[in-house]
Design a protein around this motif. Structure first.
Motif: not given
Length: 576
Positions: A126-127, A82-83, A170-174, A75-77
């Motif tokens: 993740f934020h 997120q899961r 609702e999670l921010d990802y960067r 699995w990707s990071v």
């Protein structure tokens, strides 16, 4: 060979509050886990209105640092984190709903969270909420996250997003590219709201030799400036980064020499070679006997001309790694390795049967039911890949085996893309080479785009079409289309013909699965397989032939009646 390493400093204080509702942590796993999953750092801030918010913060950070490393290696990071966070959010929300505060989320299991996973040369952020992640760039502290706060007035604000506040997170990802020496700061609002960016930069630089002292200095300075909240700071400095070109997961096997030419009755690490099975430009395959297990196995070696190519060696060794993580009856398995290997080769289960290519030669006009059965079994194997965020990328008749009992298995994983490994080895903007066979490769690959699950679905649909018609849906034109405009001009050739009794709705299903635009195909393999047996009303409507084809006599009756009405109307309107 360089590996991933960081320096870490952390400090927290309850400040003027009676208790500390912040919770923080980090996980620096061993080398294997560090290469596969990275290093994780997380900070959660409980809300002051809730007596159980500290429990929420602890559950959020503790759950993330534990459960993230339990996700599958392929699995990707992004997907893994997120899961895990979605599951934690659901648990927190459920705890509130089951408590006396089920109608008052401000007093429930709610917290903010900012987390960072450092893998290879990338930081994944993740934020949710109002903790912050900064990056120190020279003498500037650049915020990498945005606060999720709603300001009712200059003095009054509320969290607009938080862990546990809603059933849906609702999670921010960067993703941020890393260089050695990069410094990151994770801070709660009790710190950053009471210190200017310039002061924070000075404190971090003054304590560069001791990051824990730097984190404590940030907390102490905010307290001295009158902070009235809990305070937490985490400092992370990237010390060394791994070599993007070297994938250490496969280093031990990749260093081994290729064996000498194998012949009948020769021996390879105790395996007795019986006879060659197949040879191609990429590999050589042999039937062998394993005396220890007293069973036949397949031995695969890399073609001599590719043995000096690091990318080819990596793909070759990776095949067995993939097989050991896919436990599915429709995917070729690899027996447990019984001892150390002195040469570069892989070992596979032996399937007594034939490829789908040979089966198609033996069955030039197969029943639709037989085609469905084979396609459904291949789809089950592909879904095992997709569940682990892997794409087969070379689905073709030669890579599908059918044993004497009719069991279908996917073989040959040399082109497989693994999200969790790709993110650690891919260079920014680099396009993967096309590794699949051109006539079964999805159109998007020829545009230089990455594949998706719909790409494997396309390849499977090509095989279904070929089994039913003996031809390809677009002939050989797909590989020639290198622009979207050219792909829009591709003309699908209907599978319905005078020589084949095929329901029109089956052709409609195939046409959708074979659409040049992946967004227009079925969103999931399961939907494609379902509609091959049970068409939806929309598919039936699309595939319903015009009245002229269904009932020519009735068509002409209706046309004559319509013309009669028109003639009567014209006569009635003629001047007397």
């Amino acid at each position: 060979m360089p590996t991933l390493s960081i320096s870490l400093g952390q400090w927290s204080d309850k400040g003027q509050k009676p208790s500390n509702q912040d919770f923080y942590g980090a996980c620096l796993p061993d080398d294997t886990q560090r290469r596969q999953k990275g290093i994780a750092v997380a900070l959660a801030d409980g809300i002051s209105s809730s007596a159980v918010s500290r429990d929420a913060a602890e559950a959020a950070v503790g759950g993330f640092l534990t459960d993230y490393y339990a996700t599958p290696a392929p699995w990707s990071v992004k997907s893994s984190a997120q899961r895990v966070l979605q599951a934690t959010n659901a648990w927190l929300y459920a705890q509130t709903r089951q408590s006396q505060y089920r109608y008052d989320m401000d007093r429930g299991y709610v917290c903010t969270l900012s987390a960072m996973v450092i893998k290879s040369a990338t930081a994944h952020l993740f934020h949710v909420g109002d903790c912050r992640i900064y990056q120190l760039a020279g003498k500037t502290l650049e915020p990498l996250t945005e606060d999720h706060r709603f300001w009712a007035s200059r003095e009054v604000s509320h969290l607009s997003r938080a862990m546990g506040a809603s059933q849906h997170l609702e999670l921010d990802y960067r993703a941020v590219s890393l260089s050695e020496g990069d410094v990151f700061l994770l801070a709660s609002d009790g710190v950053y709201e009471w210190l200017s960016p310039q002061v924070m930069v000075t404190l971090i630089q003054d304590h560069a030799a001791d990051l824990e002292a730097g984190a404590k200095a940030l907390v102490d300075a905010a307290l001295a400036n009158g902070s009235d909240d809990n305070l937490t700071a985490q400092l992370v400095r990237i010390e060394t980064l791994p070599d993007r070109e070297a994938d250490e997961l496969f280093e031990s096997l990749g260093r081994l020499p290729s064996p000498a030419e194998l012949r009948a009755n020769s021996e390879l690490d105790g395996l007795q070679i019986i006879r060659p099975l197949h040879a191609s430009a990429r590999s050589h395959v042999y039937l062998a006997h394993d005396p220890q297990a007293d069973q036949h196995v397949v031995v695969k070696t890399l073609a001599t001309e590719l043995a000096e190519d690091p990318a080819s060696v990596e793909r070759f060794v990776r095949e067995e790694w993939i097989a050991r993580r896919l436990h599915n009856p429709h995917v070729l398995s690899a027996p447990v390795q019984r001892g150390p290997r002195r040469y570069l080769y892989t070992v596979w289960e032996y399937i007594e049967g034939q490829t789908l290519t040979q089966w198609m030669r033996d069955h030039p006009d197969p029943d639709l039911a037989d085609v469905r059965d084979i396609i459904e079994q291949v789809a089950k194997g592909l879904r095992a890949f997709h569940r682990l965020e892997m794409l087969h990328q070379d689905v073709r008749p030669d890579n599908i085996m059918i044993d004497r009992h009719g069991m279908v298995r996917l073989i040959d994983f040399g082109a497989t893309r693994i999200a969790g490994i790709a993110e650690a080895t891919d260079s920014a903007g680099e396009v993967d080479p096309i590794l699949g066979t051109a006539q079964y490769t999805a159109p998007e690959y020829f545009l230089g785009e990455g594949g998706t699950e719909q790409s494997d679905l396309y390849s499977l649909a090509v095989i279904a079409y070929q089994m039913l018609t003996g031809t390809l849906p677009y002939g050989t034109e797909v590989a020639k289309t290198r622009t979207r405009a050219a792909q829009r001009k591709l003309a699908y050739q209907s599978a319905v013909s005078e020589n084949r009794a095929l329901p029109a709705w089956v052709d409609a299903v195939l046409k959708k699965a074979l659409h040049p635009n992946p967004d227009q195909r079925y969103p999931a393999l399961s939907e494609f397989i379902f509609e091959l047996r049970t068409p939806s009303p929309g598919t039936l409507k699309q595939s319903r032939p015009p009245l002229l084809e269904r009932d020519p006599a009735r068509f002409w009756q209706w046309l004559c009646a319509l013309l009669g009405v028109v003639i009567v109307a014209l006569l009635a309107n003629m001047p007397q």
